[in-house]
Design a protein around this motif. Structure first.
Motif, short mmCIF file in Angstrom:
data_model
loop_
_atom_site.label_atom_id
_atom_site.label_comp_id
_atom_site.label_asym_id
_atom_site.label_seq_id
_atom_site.Cartn_x
_atom_site.Cartn_y
_atom_site.Cartn_z
N ASP A 217 0.86 -1.18 0.00
CA ASP A 217 0.00 0.00 0.00
C ASP A 217 0.90 1.23 0.00
N HIS A 218 1.05 1.84 -1.18
CA HIS A 218 2.00 2.95 -1.29
C HIS A 218 1.51 4.18 -0.51
N LYS A 219 0.21 4.27 -0.31
CA LYS A 219 -0.30 5.40 0.48
C LYS A 219 0.18 5.33 1.92
N ALA A 220 0.24 4.10 2.43
CA ALA A 220 0.71 3.92 3.80
C ALA A 220 2.18 4.29 3.94
N LEU A 221 2.92 4.19 2.83
CA LEU A 221 4.34 4.54 2.85
C LEU A 221 4.55 6.03 2.59
N GLY A 222 3.46 6.76 2.37
CA GLY A 222 3.58 8.20 2.09
C GLY A 222 4.00 8.50 0.67
N LEU A 223 3.76 7.55 -0.24
CA LEU A 223 4.15 7.72 -1.64
C LEU A 223 2.95 8.06 -2.50
N GLY A 224 3.20 8.82 -3.57
CA GLY A 224 2.16 9.09 -4.56
C GLY A 224 2.13 7.99 -5.60
N ASP A 225 1.36 8.22 -6.67
CA ASP A 225 1.21 7.18 -7.70
C ASP A 225 2.41 7.07 -8.62
N CYS A 226 3.27 8.10 -8.69
CA CYS A 226 4.43 8.04 -9.59
C CYS A 226 5.49 7.12 -8.99
N ILE A 227 5.88 6.08 -9.74
CA ILE A 227 6.87 5.13 -9.25
C ILE A 227 8.29 5.52 -9.68
N ASP A 228 8.42 6.69 -10.31
CA ASP A 228 9.73 7.21 -10.73
C ASP A 228 10.46 6.24 -11.65
N CYS A 229 9.70 5.67 -12.62
CA CYS A 229 10.29 4.71 -13.55
C CYS A 229 11.06 5.40 -14.67
N ASP A 230 10.84 6.68 -14.87
CA ASP A 230 11.51 7.48 -15.89
C ASP A 230 11.12 7.11 -17.33
N LEU A 231 10.09 6.30 -17.50
CA LEU A 231 9.67 5.94 -18.85
C LEU A 231 9.13 7.16 -19.61
N CYS A 232 8.52 8.09 -18.88
CA CYS A 232 8.01 9.29 -19.54
C CYS A 232 9.13 10.10 -20.15
N VAL A 233 10.32 10.04 -19.55
CA VAL A 233 11.48 10.73 -20.10
C VAL A 233 12.06 9.95 -21.28
N GLN A 234 12.09 8.64 -21.17
CA GLN A 234 12.70 7.81 -22.21
C GLN A 234 11.93 7.83 -23.53
N VAL A 235 10.62 8.02 -23.46
CA VAL A 235 9.83 8.02 -24.70
C VAL A 235 9.70 9.41 -25.31
N CYS A 236 10.16 10.44 -24.60
CA CYS A 236 9.99 11.82 -25.08
C CYS A 236 10.96 12.11 -26.21
N PRO A 237 10.48 12.56 -27.37
CA PRO A 237 11.39 12.84 -28.49
C PRO A 237 12.27 14.06 -28.27
N THR A 238 11.93 14.93 -27.31
CA THR A 238 12.79 16.07 -27.01
C THR A 238 13.56 15.90 -25.71
N GLY A 239 13.38 14.76 -25.04
CA GLY A 239 14.20 14.42 -23.88
C GLY A 239 13.88 15.16 -22.60
N ILE A 240 12.66 15.69 -22.45
CA ILE A 240 12.34 16.43 -21.24
C ILE A 240 11.64 15.53 -20.23
N ASP A 241 11.57 16.02 -19.01
CA ASP A 241 10.83 15.35 -17.94
C ASP A 241 9.56 16.17 -17.69
N ILE A 242 8.42 15.65 -18.13
CA ILE A 242 7.17 16.41 -18.03
C ILE A 242 6.78 16.66 -16.58
N ARG A 243 7.36 15.92 -15.67
CA ARG A 243 7.04 16.12 -14.24
C ARG A 243 7.62 17.42 -13.70
N ASN A 244 8.49 18.07 -14.48
CA ASN A 244 9.05 19.35 -14.06
C ASN A 244 8.15 20.53 -14.42
N GLY A 245 6.96 20.26 -14.91
CA GLY A 245 6.02 21.33 -15.21
C GLY A 245 6.01 21.70 -16.68
#
Length: 475
Positions: free
Chosen positions: A266-294
């Motif tokens: 239960d990740h909520k009990a550990l104080g974690l959000g839904d993002c598992i920090d897998c970095d896949l969102c960065v790896q698939v981005c054609p411009t190499g950005i991290d969308i989590r930075n806003g």
């Protein structure tokens, strides 16, 4: 600081800031750093691929559509005629071409204000060709991790043939692209036949070579550099964005605090959000950005990170939509507004421009006439005692067939016409005709008389006439 206040400050600080890379990571925006884009499947990737196929086929096939004795779309620079199916645009009608560019600009402004940079993500030629090149790269060199290892390993036969095959495929696509582009200006059959039989002119070989290497360089090597450093659209998009514009956004209230975990805990009990920090969102981005930075100007709204994140959420058993097409107001739990003054303004101007273009296109006269008065002499008295004015008439036949034209004058009574009153003009030709008009002084009541010189012909059973105003001078 609790998680709620931290997420609130995070959202406010990152609303308009640009990407700040992690100090421990390589700066992906340096041209020397290659971005290895990971393949991803999902709804938006499927939409993007289909849009890419549609735009690519439209571009490739359009020059091959016949229209009478020519191709349907042909920008004939030699004869200064632009053929677009049944519409022929002459230099005198270039306001129509300007109107097309204005319509395209306001359509871009309207869509960007409402849906963000969907043009960049789905239909921009740079994006379409880049993903085509990446597809060949994956098929020949393998998935992302294999491509990284291949570039790190020393040269051997396996690396040599894969690199050779990849660049050969890129060059063939670039050559096809270049020849198709040139086919919009030179008949497509001539381009392909003359180039491959070595009969083409030096100019054709120059332009084909230039666009081949431009496509190869842009889609094969420069890729995100074009979007980030060279494309002006990425720079002025902020003027069209507002808090109700749809962007690719990360929900920090759901995702933070991010971190790895097992699917069974239960990740909520550990104080974690839904993002598992897998970095896949960065790896698939054609411009190499991290969308989590806003919100970042480098984001092209292609939706690849949405598909990657949704796939991860599905595997973890979490709700999808951690990264989604959303608005800043929605992320901040503020009511969204669809109709706002800027969007309505763009829509009104766009609609007006389209209607004006349709009207102007439908009312293009198939005849163009220009009248030039004799500038050396306002008038003269001829041997019969008549007052004579001299004019030079230019008649442009803007149709695709030969026509006979009848000329006459309105505004004068009992005039004498010196010169041909009926002329024949070939398709697309300009006829220069010197004429003189003479009138008895007794029939003139003023020194300057407004007249109309008229040209009339019959096209498809319908009488078409054009009038041009001029002056008749007398003592």
């Amino acid at each position: 600081m609790n998680a709620e206040s931290r997420n609130k400050d995070y959202s406010k600080a990152n609303r308009i800031k640009i990407h700040q890379p992690d100090a421990n990571k390589a700066d992906s925006f340096k041209p020397s750093n290659h971005i290895y884009v990971r393949a991803v499947d999902g709804l938006w990737s499927s939409v993007r691929r289909r849009m890419g196929w549609i735009t690519m086929l439209f571009f490739l096939l359009l020059p091959w559509i016949p229209w009478g004795e020519r191709q349907a779309v042909w920008f004939n620079l030699g004869e200064q005629k632009f053929h677009v199916f049944g519409l022929t645009i002459w230099p005198q009608d270039l306001t129509l071409l300007a109107a097309v560019f204005m319509i395209a600009a306001f359509a871009l402004f309207f869509v960007t204000t409402y849906l963000g940079r969907v043009w960049c993500g789905y239909t921009c030629p740079q994006t379409v060709w880049t993903f085509i090149f990446i597809w060949f790269e994956e098929k020949i060199e393998g998935a992302r991790n294999k491509r990284i290892k291949l570039d790190q390993m020393p040269w051997n036969f396996d690396k040599l043939w894969r690199k050779t095959a990849k660049h050969t495929a890129w060059l063939l696509i670039s050559l096809l692209t270049a020849m198709t582009f040139v086919s919009y200006f030179v008949p497509s059959r001539e381009v392909y036949l003359d180039v491959f039989t070595l009969q083409a002119s030096g100019g054709i070989y120059f332009w084909v070579s230039l666009f081949t290497f431009a496509t190869y360089g842009n889609a094969g090597w420069m890729r995100e550099i074009m979007c980030i450093h060279m494309c002006p659209y990425a720079r002025f998009q902020a003027a069209m964005f507002d808090k109700n514009t749809y962007i690719v956004g990360y929900d920090p209230k759901r995702g933070e605090t991010r971190g790895p975990r097992s699917r069974k805990v239960d990740h909520k009990a550990l104080g974690l959000g839904d993002c598992i920090d897998c970095d896949l969102c960065v790896q698939v981005c054609p411009t190499g950005i991290d969308i989590r930075n806003g919100l970042q100007y480098e984001c092209i709204n292609c939706g690849a990170c949405i598909d990657a994140c949704d796939n991860t959420m599905e595997r973890m058993g979490y709700p999808k939509g951690l990264i989604s097409y959303t608005t800043e107001n929605k992320l901040e739990d503020v009511k969204e507004k669809v109709l706002r003054p800027k969007l309505v303004g763009y829509g009104v101007v766009l609609t007006a421009m389209i209607l004006l273009f349709i009207y102007a296109s439908a009312t293009i006269a198939p005849i163009r006439m220009d009248i030039i008065r004799d500038r050396n002499q306002l008038y003269r008295e001829n041997n019969q005692g008549l007052i004579e004015n001299t004019y030079t008439i230019k008649i442009l036949n803007k149709t695709e067939a030969l026509h006979e034209y009848a000329l006459s004058v309105e505004g004068l009574s009992n005039y004498e016409w010196y010169g041909a009153k009926t002329v024949t003009v070939k398709a697309g030709e300009v006829l220069t005709l010197p004429i003189s008009v003479a009138v008895d002084p007794a029939d003139l009541t003023r020194t300057v008389t407004n007249i109309d010189i008229k040209v009339a012909t019959t096209i498809d059973g319908e009488v078409v006439e054009v009038k041009q105003e001029s002056r008749f001078f007398a003592p």
